[in-house]
Design an enzyme around this catalytic site. Structure first.
Site, PDB file in Angstrom:
ATOM      1  CD  GLU A 114     -85.174  79.312  36.421  1.00 28.92           C
ATOM      2  OE1 GLU A 114     -84.722  78.166  36.274  1.00 28.92           O
ATOM      3  OE2 GLU A 114     -84.485  80.343  36.283  1.00 28.92           O
ATOM      4  CG  ASP A 168     -83.107  67.946  34.540  1.00 26.01           C
ATOM      5  OD1 ASP A 168     -81.998  67.457  34.283  1.00 26.01           O
ATOM      6  OD2 ASP A 168     -83.287  69.177  34.669  1.00 26.01           O
TER       7      ASP A 168
END
Length: 251
Positions: free
Chosen positions: A20, A209
């Site tokens: 990230e 998700d």
């Protein structure tokens, strides 16, 4: 730290995972602080990148790799530790906790959406004793940034934090009572520390998700991590661009 009226000059970006962090390191042309210049205590695996972008000094910190298992030190404890030490030593005017999160389709979240969290709470600190129960949940409003929200057209939702990637029935019950749209593994702990040291913090979370979807979270998370990180990178870049030249009260 800057006063509410003074221009923001120092921004601390707290990120949990190297995957990230690296697009942001590249975007802002940050360099890693070498060991001999580290402000962190000896033995801490934490990593700091720093540099100047426009009129801002940016420090990006992450908990680093676990010494035993070699994986990203995810979770609330690692995030709280690195955030606490970074606030005290780097003295930021504003914290941005940037990362990925699970989203709930029942609350309107889709993969790739980027949210600014309006509230944070924990969902796995169950202490069924009066008052301790509220402490365990730790519900709190985040720093209100209505102009960022309006200008960048981000989604807004409540964030629930826990130390597990999956969701047990107990966790699900508390997440529902937290009215959460997104869930992660560090946000509420960063908020707790930021409040402790009276430092404004905003939470930019990109959905990897769908928690209430049909596929296992672990499978979908890994499939979407790289693509969703690109959306996160773009959103954080736009936030930093917006912050440049402004005061805390302008946000």
């Amino acid at each position: 730290m800057a006063s509410e009226a003074g221009p923001i000059s120092k921004v601390l970006i707290v990120v949990a995972m190297q995957t990230e962090a690296m697009p942001l390191v590249s975007k802002f042309k940050l360099v890693e602080a070498p060991a001999h210049e580290s402000t962190f205590p000896k033995g801490a695996p934490w990593v700091r990148y720093h540099g100047n972008y426009k009129d801002l000094h940016i420090d990006l910190v992450l908990p680093g790799k676990d010494a035993v298992f070699g994986v990203d030190s995810v979770g609330t404890v690692s995030a709280a530790l690195v955030t606490s030490f970074s606030i005290q030593t780097l003295k930021p005017d504003l914290i941005i906790n940037a990362g990925t999160a699970g989203g709930f389709k029942a609350k309107g979240a889709s993969i790739g959406d980027v949210f600014l969290a309006s509230d944070v709470a924990f969902h796995d600190r169950r202490i069924p004793i009066p008052v301790f129960d509220m402490y365990g949940t730790g519900a709190r409003k985040t720093f209100a940034a209505p102009n960022i929200l309006k200008e960048l057209n981000l989604k807004v939702g409540k964030l629930s934090t826990g130390d597990s990637l999956d969701m047990s029935p107990h966790d699900e019950e508390v997440i529902l009572s937290n009215d959460a749209t997104i869930k992660d593994m560090e946000g509420a702990s960063v908020a707790y520390v930021a409040d402790m040291f009276s430092t404004p913090a905003i939470f930019v979370k990109a959905v990897t998700d769908i928690v209430d979807g049909e596929k296992p979270t672990s499978e979908v998370f890994l499939q979407n991590l790289i693509v969703v990180t690109a959306a996160l990178d773009l959103a954080v870049t736009r936030v930093v661009e917006f912050i440049s030249g402004k005061s805390i009260s302008d946000l």
